[in-house]
Motif scaffolding. Structure first.
Motif, PDB file in Angstrom:
ATOM      1  N   ASP A 170       0.843  -1.278   0.104  1.00 26.56           N
ATOM      2  CA  ASP A 170      -0.062   0.079  -0.226  1.00 26.56           C
ATOM      3  C   ASP A 170       1.054   1.046   0.016  1.00 26.56           C
ATOM      4  O   ASP A 170       1.730   1.145   0.655  1.00 26.56           O
ATOM      5  CB  ASP A 170      -1.021   0.070   1.217  1.00 26.56           C
ATOM      6  N   TRP A 171       0.380   2.213  -0.850  1.00 25.99           N
ATOM      7  CA  TRP A 171       1.300   3.641  -0.785  1.00 25.99           C
ATOM      8  C   TRP A 171       0.280   4.513  -0.426  1.00 25.99           C
ATOM      9  O   TRP A 171      -0.724   5.048  -1.097  1.00 25.99           O
ATOM     10  CB  TRP A 171       1.703   3.634  -2.228  1.00 25.99           C
ATOM     11  N   TYR A 172       0.328   5.029   0.782  1.00 27.64           N
ATOM     12  CA  TYR A 172      -0.471   6.137   1.304  1.00 27.64           C
ATOM     13  C   TYR A 172       0.263   7.530   1.018  1.00 27.64           C
ATOM     14  O   TYR A 172       1.507   7.485   1.298  1.00 27.64           O
ATOM     15  CB  TYR A 172      -0.511   5.896   2.890  1.00 27.64           C
ATOM     16  N   LEU A 173      -0.454   8.412   0.571  1.00 30.18           N
ATOM     17  CA  LEU A 173      -0.129   9.494   0.381  1.00 30.18           C
ATOM     18  C   LEU A 173      -0.679  10.754   1.221  1.00 30.18           C
ATOM     19  O   LEU A 173      -2.085  10.588   1.716  1.00 30.18           O
ATOM     20  CB  LEU A 173      -0.523  10.046  -1.087  1.00 30.18           C
ATOM     21  N   GLU A 174       0.070  11.551   1.917  1.00 33.78           N
ATOM     22  CA  GLU A 174      -0.321  12.785   2.351  1.00 33.78           C
ATOM     23  C   GLU A 174      -0.987  13.715   1.299  1.00 33.78           C
ATOM     24  O   GLU A 174      -0.291  13.714   0.028  1.00 33.78           O
ATOM     25  CB  GLU A 174       0.766  13.343   3.093  1.00 33.78           C
ATOM     26  N   SER A 175      -1.857  14.700   1.791  1.00 35.52           N
ATOM     27  CA  SER A 175      -2.366  15.548   0.626  1.00 35.52           C
ATOM     28  C   SER A 175      -1.165  16.424  -0.012  1.00 35.52           C
ATOM     29  O   SER A 175      -1.385  16.616  -1.268  1.00 35.52           O
ATOM     30  CB  SER A 175      -3.385  16.523   1.411  1.00 35.52           C
ATOM     31  N   ASP A 176      -0.128  16.879   0.602  1.00 29.57           N
ATOM     32  CA  ASP A 176       0.979  17.767  -0.118  1.00 29.57           C
ATOM     33  C   ASP A 176       1.527  16.593  -0.836  1.00 29.57           C
ATOM     34  O   ASP A 176       2.068  17.125  -2.272  1.00 29.57           O
ATOM     35  CB  ASP A 176       1.591  18.366   0.989  1.00 29.57           C
ATOM     36  N   GLU A 177       1.853  15.510  -0.527  1.00 35.04           N
ATOM     37  CA  GLU A 177       2.507  14.558  -1.436  1.00 35.04           C
ATOM     38  C   GLU A 177       1.755  14.184  -2.587  1.00 35.04           C
ATOM     39  O   GLU A 177       2.018  14.091  -3.950  1.00 35.04           O
ATOM     40  CB  GLU A 177       2.798  13.334  -0.844  1.00 35.04           C
ATOM     41  N   ALA A 178       0.301  13.978  -2.645  1.00 32.37           N
ATOM     42  CA  ALA A 178      -0.673  14.075  -3.711  1.00 32.37           C
ATOM     43  C   ALA A 178      -0.611  15.246  -4.619  1.00 32.37           C
ATOM     44  O   ALA A 178      -0.365  15.007  -5.860  1.00 32.37           O
ATOM     45  CB  ALA A 178      -2.109  13.565  -2.932  1.00 32.37           C
ATOM     46  N   LEU A 179      -0.599  16.286  -4.088  1.00 34.10           N
ATOM     47  CA  LEU A 179      -0.328  17.430  -5.170  1.00 34.10           C
ATOM     48  C   LEU A 179       1.114  17.543  -5.821  1.00 34.10           C
ATOM     49  O   LEU A 179       0.852  17.833  -6.928  1.00 34.10           O
ATOM     50  CB  LEU A 179      -0.521  18.674  -4.001  1.00 34.10           C
ATOM     51  N   GLU A 180       2.059  17.225  -4.823  1.00 32.61           N
ATOM     52  CA  GLU A 180       3.336  16.892  -5.852  1.00 32.61           C
ATOM     53  C   GLU A 180       3.506  15.957  -6.828  1.00 32.61           C
ATOM     54  O   GLU A 180       4.105  16.336  -8.016  1.00 32.61           O
ATOM     55  CB  GLU A 180       4.455  16.953  -4.682  1.00 32.61           C
ATOM     56  N   LEU A 181       2.736  15.062  -6.679  1.00 30.58           N
ATOM     57  CA  LEU A 181       2.692  13.737  -7.501  1.00 30.58           C
ATOM     58  C   LEU A 181       1.601  14.106  -8.434  1.00 30.58           C
ATOM     59  O   LEU A 181       1.614  13.149  -9.545  1.00 30.58           O
ATOM     60  CB  LEU A 181       2.721  12.575  -6.780  1.00 30.58           C
ATOM     61  N   GLY A 182       0.840  14.993  -8.643  1.00 29.97           N
ATOM     62  CA  GLY A 182      -0.076  15.234  -9.762  1.00 29.97           C
ATOM     63  C   GLY A 182      -1.391  14.427  -9.469  1.00 29.97           C
ATOM     64  O   GLY A 182      -1.989  14.090 -10.385  1.00 29.97           O
TER      65      GLY A 182
END
Length: 188
Positions: A170-182
């Motif tokens: 599982d790859w959990y993303l924080e919202s800022d990481e989600a933004l950075e990764l598009g």
């Protein structure tokens, strides 16, 4: 309510806080199709009256732990063909198939404390060896489709996906990481 005697568009805020399955995807698909039909009618009606009609976006608020791949792929097709723009908003969790729903919005948002999650297709297989091989082959095809959607709709690279597969499930993303990764276009 009306503008110059013309009707206003129907409500277009949808909550998806369930498992992705035939019923839930059937319900949200029907709502998207109904809104598109309403917008097509309103566009003609406004044009007849010399007015321009701009389709307001459909907003899908997502808080889902995922579900079945075939159903999410069906919804993705409907979303991609929607003439009415679809905005997806991760409010809590957008995991597995919920992640795919999130990334396929025409514009994508995440709340600050939300958690998108990406992982490989999972499932089980029973039957003869031949049947199990066929099932695994089909799962691989589905995984490829989900990878393609992820690569096309985000800034995540194939290399990053391979790294995820090797290291963790599982790859959990924080919202800022989600933004950075598009994964999303904006944090709200």
């Amino acid at each position: 309510m009306s503008i110059d005697g013309l009707p206003l568009p129907m409500g277009r805020t949808l909550m998806f806080n369930k498992q992705v399955d035939q019923k839930t995807i059937g319900d949200i698909t029907q709502k998207i199709l109904d809104i598109n039909a309403d917008d097509a009618y309103l566009k003609k009606l406004y044009k007849i009256n010399g007015l321009k009609y701009k389709r307001p976006p459909i907003e899908i608020f997502i808080d889902s732990y995922g579900g079945y791949v075939y159903q999410i792929l069906g919804l993705v097709s409907v979303m991609q063909n929607s003439k009415t723009p679809i905005h997806t908003i991760c409010t809590g969790a957008a995991m597995s198939c919920g992640f795919i729903m999130l990334i396929c919005g025409h514009k994508r948002f995440a709340h600050k404390h939300s958690t998108p999650l990406y992982h490989q297709v999972s499932g089980g297989t029973i039957g003869t060896v031949k049947e199990m091989k066929e099932s695994v082959e089909q799962s691989s095809k589905l995984q490829h489709k989900l990878e393609q959607l992820t690569l096309e709709n985000t800034n995540i690279s194939k290399k990053q996906l391979k790294k995820v597969y090797k290291r963790k499930l599982d790859w959990y993303l924080e919202s800022d990481e989600a933004l950075e990764l598009g994964v999303v276009d904006e944090i709200i």
